[in-house]
Design a protein around this motif. Structure first.
Motif, PDB file in Angstrom:
ATOM      1  N   GLY A 123       5.304  13.003  34.824  1.00  0.00           N
ATOM      2  CA  GLY A 123       4.785  12.522  35.665  1.00  0.00           C
ATOM      3  C   GLY A 123       5.814  11.014  36.246  1.00  0.00           C
ATOM      4  N   GLN A 124       6.658  10.483  34.769  1.00  0.00           N
ATOM      5  CA  GLN A 124       7.536   9.668  34.637  1.00  0.00           C
ATOM      6  C   GLN A 124       8.610  10.230  35.833  1.00  0.00           C
ATOM      7  OE1 GLN A 124       7.071   6.356  34.171  1.00  0.00           O
ATOM      8  NE2 GLN A 124       9.665   6.741  34.745  1.00  0.00           N
ATOM      9  N   LEU A 125       9.000   9.551  36.641  1.00  0.00           N
ATOM     10  CA  LEU A 125      10.477   9.774  37.301  1.00  0.00           C
ATOM     11  C   LEU A 125      11.732   9.690  36.644  1.00  0.00           C
ATOM     12  CD1 LEU A 125      11.375  10.089  40.438  1.00  0.00           C
ATOM     13  CD2 LEU A 125      11.556   7.498  39.981  1.00  0.00           C
ATOM     14  N   ASP A 356      10.273  15.688  28.239  1.00  0.00           N
ATOM     15  CA  ASP A 356       9.584  15.039  27.427  1.00  0.00           C
ATOM     16  C   ASP A 356      10.307  13.099  27.552  1.00  0.00           C
ATOM     17  OD1 ASP A 356       8.410  13.092  24.903  1.00  0.00           O
ATOM     18  OD2 ASP A 356       6.922  14.528  24.451  1.00  0.00           O
ATOM     19  N   TRP A 357       9.751  12.336  28.363  1.00  0.00           N
ATOM     20  CA  TRP A 357      10.080  11.375  28.444  1.00  0.00           C
ATOM     21  C   TRP A 357       9.931  10.531  26.833  1.00  0.00           C
ATOM     22  CZ3 TRP A 357      13.123   9.360  32.240  1.00  0.00           C
ATOM     23  CH2 TRP A 357      12.979   7.665  31.740  1.00  0.00           C
ATOM     24  N   ASP A 358       9.278  10.526  26.324  1.00  0.00           N
ATOM     25  CA  ASP A 358       9.467   9.384  24.842  1.00  0.00           C
ATOM     26  C   ASP A 358      10.431  10.083  24.355  1.00  0.00           C
ATOM     27  OD1 ASP A 358       7.933   7.470  26.158  1.00  0.00           O
ATOM     28  OD2 ASP A 358       6.123   8.431  25.599  1.00  0.00           O
ATOM     29  N   LYS A 395      13.396  20.150  25.804  1.00  0.00           N
ATOM     30  CA  LYS A 395      12.258  19.354  25.776  1.00  0.00           C
ATOM     31  C   LYS A 395      12.930  16.710  25.926  1.00  0.00           C
ATOM     32  CE  LYS A 395       8.595  19.220  25.174  1.00  0.00           C
ATOM     33  NZ  LYS A 395       7.512  19.104  26.688  1.00  0.00           N
ATOM     34  N   ALA A 396      14.653  17.407  25.134  1.00  0.00           N
ATOM     35  CA  ALA A 396      14.990  16.522  25.889  1.00  0.00           C
ATOM     36  C   ALA A 396      16.413  17.066  25.420  1.00  0.00           C
ATOM     37  CB  ALA A 396      15.431  15.020  24.092  1.00  0.00           C
ATOM     38  N   ALA A 645      16.425  11.938  12.406  1.00  0.00           N
ATOM     39  CA  ALA A 645      15.221  10.866  12.623  1.00  0.00           C
ATOM     40  C   ALA A 645      15.096  11.136  14.369  1.00  0.00           C
ATOM     41  CB  ALA A 645      16.728   9.587  13.051  1.00  0.00           C
ATOM     42  N   TYR A 646      15.763  12.323  15.285  1.00  0.00           N
ATOM     43  CA  TYR A 646      14.585  12.564  16.264  1.00  0.00           C
ATOM     44  C   TYR A 646      13.933  13.483  15.846  1.00  0.00           C
ATOM     45  CZ  TYR A 646      14.314  15.717  20.178  1.00  0.00           C
ATOM     46  OH  TYR A 646      13.443  16.144  21.205  1.00  0.00           O
ATOM     47  N   MET A 647      13.555  14.338  14.756  1.00  0.00           N
ATOM     48  CA  MET A 647      12.972  15.405  14.972  1.00  0.00           C
ATOM     49  C   MET A 647      11.899  14.856  14.100  1.00  0.00           C
ATOM     50  SD  MET A 647      14.087  18.621  15.886  1.00  0.00           S
ATOM     51  CE  MET A 647      13.579  20.377  14.551  1.00  0.00           C
ATOM     52  N   THR A 648      12.206  13.846  13.024  1.00  0.00           N
ATOM     53  CA  THR A 648      10.638  13.244  12.696  1.00  0.00           C
ATOM     54  C   THR A 648       9.926  12.605  13.389  1.00  0.00           C
ATOM     55  OG1 THR A 648      12.156  12.605  10.587  1.00  0.00           O
ATOM     56  CG2 THR A 648      10.144  11.470  11.114  1.00  0.00           C
ATOM     57  N   ARG A 649      10.405  12.000  14.346  1.00  0.00           N
ATOM     58  CA  ARG A 649       9.832  11.902  15.880  1.00  0.00           C
ATOM     59  C   ARG A 649       9.452  12.432  16.477  1.00  0.00           C
ATOM     60  NH1 ARG A 649       9.997   7.038  19.421  1.00  0.00           N
ATOM     61  NH2 ARG A 649      10.835   5.683  17.581  1.00  0.00           N
ATOM     62  N   ALA A 650      10.126  13.232  16.739  1.00  0.00           N
ATOM     63  CA  ALA A 650       9.137  14.883  17.432  1.00  0.00           C
ATOM     64  C   ALA A 650       8.024  15.581  17.066  1.00  0.00           C
ATOM     65  CB  ALA A 650      10.410  15.704  18.034  1.00  0.00           C
ATOM     66  N   HIS A 651       8.393  15.555  15.567  1.00  0.00           N
ATOM     67  CA  HIS A 651       6.831  16.304  15.180  1.00  0.00           C
ATOM     68  C   HIS A 651       5.792  15.450  14.814  1.00  0.00           C
ATOM     69  CE1 HIS A 651      10.312  19.296  14.810  1.00  0.00           C
ATOM     70  NE2 HIS A 651       9.614  19.952  14.685  1.00  0.00           N
ATOM     71  N   GLU A 652       6.284  13.414  14.506  1.00  0.00           N
ATOM     72  CA  GLU A 652       4.361  12.753  13.940  1.00  0.00           C
ATOM     73  C   GLU A 652       3.648  13.451  14.535  1.00  0.00           C
ATOM     74  OE1 GLU A 652       5.912   8.815  16.119  1.00  0.00           O
ATOM     75  OE2 GLU A 652       7.424   8.647  14.285  1.00  0.00           O
ATOM     76  N   GLY A 653       2.258  13.910  13.655  1.00  0.00           N
ATOM     77  CA  GLY A 653       1.079  14.004  14.129  1.00  0.00           C
ATOM     78  C   GLY A 653       1.061  15.136  14.507  1.00  0.00           C
TER      79      GLY A 653
END
Length: 708
Positions: A123-125, A356-358, A395-396, A645-653
């Motif tokens: 929902g983030q604009l 995905d905003w983040d 997603k980005a 770097a991007y994929m590491t953040r995207a796969h966290e959790g």
């Protein structure tokens, strides 16, 4: 002694023989004779009398004296006459320009151009798109000080006048005279609305007359609140923002509903000169103007002096405004798709995207940092990124390093050579023609009708397996494969996987010479990650009106199974090896099985890395807009590092998962046999790979095809 003198003896008296006639000529009166026979003596005359003329002048009527009251009466009379004629002249002018307007019963406020509100999955604009740059807001939705700031500086008597304000005009005129220049205008907010809605911006007498007439009409047909809403939602605040909501989002990245008092003062101050007082270009000027607005608010009584001082912004302190980020590339892309989804946009709509905003903001940061840190030394100035799920949901997406500098979307619109990143499509075509990762091919100099492709390092390895040839990105092997299966077969594979750019059927396409967008190429890799199912990359999940009516809802769709499961498994085997020990070894994702391919074009003009896990497929490009060469930058360098770097953040959790294999595949596409061989329209080769007495080489295949 008494001297007896007659009238003839006196100076000026009658001469003898002429007394009677002289007296007659001078107007004297003839006296009757006395009884004694002697005439009656004449009355005495002054020496300076000039004779009997004195009596004649005294006989004239005396003039009335001039008085102040008389002057006032006459002045009033002539002013009245002048006023009547002036009124007749003004009436004639008004009538003349009024007749040039359409009939008043046809006047209507034009609809506000539709706004496209684009939001992320949470929902983030992301952005408001459309001609106005923002959605409309209601008067009651705003903090009281937002419209108050505008009224204080633009039209203090707005709620008292009838659309035109003679007192305001007089006050503005006096202020301009005192200042010796034009410092204020006399137009009311209603007049400004009339001008913005119906008239051209020309500063002419006719336009001002028509503006006044239309202002009176607006006041007769709309309430003050409605007129104020028209103004707030349509007035220009600079930087392409029409309306208070658009301006608030543009400058402060927040809704006008959440503006602070100081921010409201800045926006109200913008109206005088939107470009010159822009807070992101002239923060000092914007801050000083905001103080003027706050002072005016205190003078009117909307706020206290203490509140004005507390809200004032220090001109020496930079105003924090919104930076145009990479999400605007998403917004532009979404807006360009609207017509194909719902036709012409005629009402305000809300578009929910797959973004995905983040991840979007992290992708932007990662690309920008890589270029900022390494770009100058290695001579590259731009980068792009696309990331999508196994069903093609984007997603980005980063279309460039800085949207404010360049709005060209290098991820979607640029058609650049992909280099060796295109080779997996050539190898897939070879697998469908009967090859395996263990098929032996020759890496040696090649001359095909004058075309002489060479390896990147200029060296040749001799006989190699397809796996090793793809791992180390050997150009001559890819060229031989394309010649063997035919360039058209490679093109057919590319189109089947979702590439839509025009590709010429020449052998050089095996080395990625065709112009293809990063979005297309990344989407073509997705079937390797999901078991062979083709996807159509998409970014819109739904479109609805502000009232909640659904205009479009995404339904999962696509071409279905486009790669046989066994071929998916073999491609993942080879592309995983390319990351483990090959050109993509800088790419890494802890605990996840990953695969991918680097790409570097001639003279290091482009560098790409396309890689994937069982969760996401991401493509990265770096280079220069002018197509100039980089210094030692290949797909296995910065693109692979950005990807990691991007994929590491995207796969966290997330729980790690392996790539699809031949034992865990979706349902086969009709036409594919259970043993993984392609449909019958794909050229077949004699023999079964893996069951020959010796490994079958590419030379054998060429001999079979060309008879030599």
């Amino acid at each position: 002694m008494d001297i007896k003198l007659t009238s003839d003896d006196r100076i000026g008296g009658s001469k003898s023989g002429a007394s009677k006639s002289g007296a007659s000529k001078r107007g004297g009166k003839k006296r009757p004779a006395s009884k004694s026979g002697r005439g009656k003596a004449e009355p005495k005359k002054s020496f300076f009398s000039g004779g009997t003329n004195t009596k004649k002048r005294n006989s004239k009527r005396k003039k009335k004296p001039v008085t102040l009251f008389g002057i006032i009466v006459k002045l009033t009379y002539w002013l009245l006459v002048l006023g009547i004629w002036a009124g007749i002249g003004v009436a004639a002018i008004v009538a003349y320009y009024a007749l040039q307007l359409p009939a008043s019963d046809s006047w209507a406020v034009p609809d506000r151009p539709a706004n496209i509100r684009i939001v992320a999955t949470n929902g983030q604009l992301i952005s408001n798109q459309g001609k106005m740059g923002g959605e409309a807001v209601l008067f009651r939705e705003l903090p009281e000080y937002v419209p108050a700031a505008i009224l204080a500086i633009e039209d203090r008597r707005f709620f008292d006048h009838i659309g035109i304000d003679p007192l305001g005009i007089l006050r503005a005129a006096l202020g301009n005279i005192q200042a010796g220049r034009v410092t204020a205008g006399g137009s009311t907010i209603t007049q400004q609305v009339a001008k913005n809605l119906f008239l051209s911006p020309d500063q002419t007498l006719g336009r001002k007359v028509q503006e006044a007439l239309l202002a009176l009409w607006l006041e007769q047909n709309y309430s003050k609140i409605q007129i104020m809403e028209l103004y707030l939602n349509r007035v220009y605040f600079g930087a392409g923002a029409f309306g208070i909501e658009a301006a608030s989002q543009r400058y402060f990245a927040k809704s006008a509903r959440n503006l602070s008092l100081g921010e409201a003062a800045i926006l109200a101050g913008l109206l005088k000169a939107p470009s010159r007082l822009s807070p992101d270009k002239n923060p000092e000027g914007a801050a000083q103007r905001a103080r003027v607005v706050l002072k005016a608010m205190a003078e009117v009584g909307y706020i206290s002096t203490q509140e004005a001082e507390a809200a004032a912004i220090d001109p020496n302190q930079r105003i924090r405004t919104r930076v145009a980020g990479a999400e605007y590339y998403v917004a532009d892309w979404v807006e360009s798709l609207m017509t194909s989804y719902i036709g012409d946009v005629t009402q305000d709509v809300i578009v929910t995207t797959t973004i995905d905003w983040d991840l979007q903001k992290f992708a932007e940061f990662t690309v920008r940092e890589a270029v900022s840190i390494n770009g100058e030394e290695r001579n590259f100035s731009q980068g792009a990124l696309v990331s999508m799920t196994t069903d093609g949901a984007v997603k980005a997406i980063v279309g460039g390093v800085d949207y404010s500098d360049s709005q060209f979307n290098r991820a979607v619109s640029a058609r650049r050579q992909s280099g060796s990143a295109f080779k997996p499509l050539v190898y897939l075509t070879a697998l469908e023609a009967g090859f395996t990762p263990d098929t032996i091919v020759e890496d040696a100099p090649l001359d095909y009708e004058g075309w002489q492709p060479k390896n990147y390092n200029g060296e040749y390895a001799g006989d190699v397996t397809l796996r090793d040839a793809l791992t180390f990105s050997l150009n001559t092997v890819a060229a031989r494969l394309a010649i063997a299966v035919s360039p058209q077969a490679v093109i057919n594979t590319a189109y089947r996987l979702g590439i839509s750019s025009q590709i010429e059927p020449v052998p050089s396409i095996s080395l990625g010479t065709a112009g293809i967008s990063l979005l297309e190429l990344t989407g073509a890799y997705v079937p390797f990650s999901n078991g062979g199912v083709g996807v159509i990359p998409y970014v819109i999940t739904s479109i609805q009106t502000t009232e909640g009516e659904i205009l479009y809802q995404n339904i999962p769709a696509g071409p279905g199974q486009v790669i046989a499961p066994q071929n998916v498994e073999m491609m993942n085997d080879m592309l995983s090896n390319a990351i483990d020990v090959g050109t993509g070894k800088r790419a890494h994702l802890a605990n996840w099985q990953i695969a991918g391919k680097t790409g570097t074009t001639q003279s290091n003009r482009d560098a790409l890395f396309i890689g994937y896990s069982a969760n996401l497929t991401t493509g990265v490009w770096v280079g220069n807009d002018d197509n100039s060469s980089m210094k030692g930058v290949g797909g296995g360098t910065f693109p692979a590092e950005i990807w990691s770097a991007y994929m590491t953040r995207a796969h966290e959790g997330l729980v790690p998962a392996n790539l699809p294999n031949g034992n865990s595949m979706p349902q086969l596409l009709d036409g594919f046999s259970p043993d993984g061989l392609p449909p019958q329209n794909v050229p077949q080769q004699n023999g079964t790979p893996g069951q020959q007495e010796r490994p079958r080489t590419l030379v054998d295949l060429i001999n079979e095809l060309f008879g030599n």
